[in-house]
Design an enzyme around this catalytic site. Sequence first.
Site, PDB file in Angstrom:
ATOM      1  N   LYS A  37     -23.357   3.859  11.952  1.00 17.85           N
ATOM      2  CA  LYS A  37     -24.349   3.140  12.748  1.00 17.85           C
ATOM      3  C   LYS A  37     -23.947   1.675  12.729  1.00 17.85           C
ATOM      4  O   LYS A  37     -23.924   1.033  11.673  1.00 17.85           O
ATOM      5  CB  LYS A  37     -25.750   3.331  12.158  1.00 17.85           C
ATOM      6  CG  LYS A  37     -26.855   2.619  12.924  1.00 17.85           C
ATOM      7  CD  LYS A  37     -27.116   3.259  14.274  1.00 17.85           C
ATOM      8  CE  LYS A  37     -28.303   2.596  14.983  1.00 17.85           C
ATOM      9  NZ  LYS A  37     -28.588   3.207  16.282  1.00 17.85           N
ATOM     10  N   GLU A 109     -22.293   5.163  16.480  1.00 20.21           N
ATOM     11  CA  GLU A 109     -23.520   5.089  17.278  1.00 20.21           C
ATOM     12  C   GLU A 109     -23.951   3.638  17.441  1.00 20.21           C
ATOM     13  O   GLU A 109     -24.086   2.897  16.475  1.00 20.21           O
ATOM     14  CB  GLU A 109     -24.650   5.883  16.614  1.00 20.21           C
ATOM     15  CG  GLU A 109     -25.918   5.875  17.462  1.00 20.21           C
ATOM     16  CD  GLU A 109     -27.095   6.556  16.789  1.00 20.21           C
ATOM     17  OE1 GLU A 109     -28.235   6.320  17.228  1.00 20.21           O
ATOM     18  OE2 GLU A 109     -26.880   7.305  15.814  1.00 20.21           O
TER      19      GLU A 109
END
Length: 242
Positions: A37, A109
Amino acid sequence: MAILVITGTGTEVGKTVTTAAVAASALAAGRSVAVLKAAQTGVRPDERGDAEEVARLAGPVAAGELARYPEPLAPGTAARRAGRAPVHPHEIAEAAAKLATEHDLVLVEGAGGLLVRFDPAGGTLADAAGLLAAPVLVVTAAGLGTLNTTELTAREIRTRGLDLAGVVIGSWPAEPDLAARCNLADLPEVAGAPLLGALPAGAGAAAPETFRKKAPGWLAPRLDGTWDAEAFRVREGPRSFR
């Protein structure tokens, strides 16, 4: 694909659940997976972030985030307001490249959409994808308004010379309206890239064991799944398509 960058056409389109489905399908195919992330916003230190949610749903993946900011804002803004260091595209690229030496697949992501800013210089997830020369998967909504945001995102990816891997519908409704049904044909046309999956609405609420079992059926073979775009379009599209 050693590294796949996953972005959305905006917030709340199912990006994290789609990332989990891609991870689960890759794991089922026998591949080792890491999830990165780039920056987590709007989550307290003791709360589960998106990368941890992917691990909960998908199974044994290496999950990490580069930074966490408390307010639910664009990463650059959230970092500034928190008085913390921002995340720069080269840091995202370096972290993903390192993970790629240790795993078969690295899923990066983003936060929000492709051009959400991470730092004061205007660095974005698109910049990180460019540094990595990695393909980009776009997660989009099913219904009215999605064609414009999908086409704009696809155009920006191509303008930068990046590879658009395809499009996934992050939440396919149980009772799709006419716009959603028509978008099954229109989305790949406006994106200029294949439709690579459609996750059922509420997929993220499934028990992890159920999620892992069903995930490959939501994604196309390019994403280690068994989903058939044409069969789905025939079944779910408007009657004139059948």
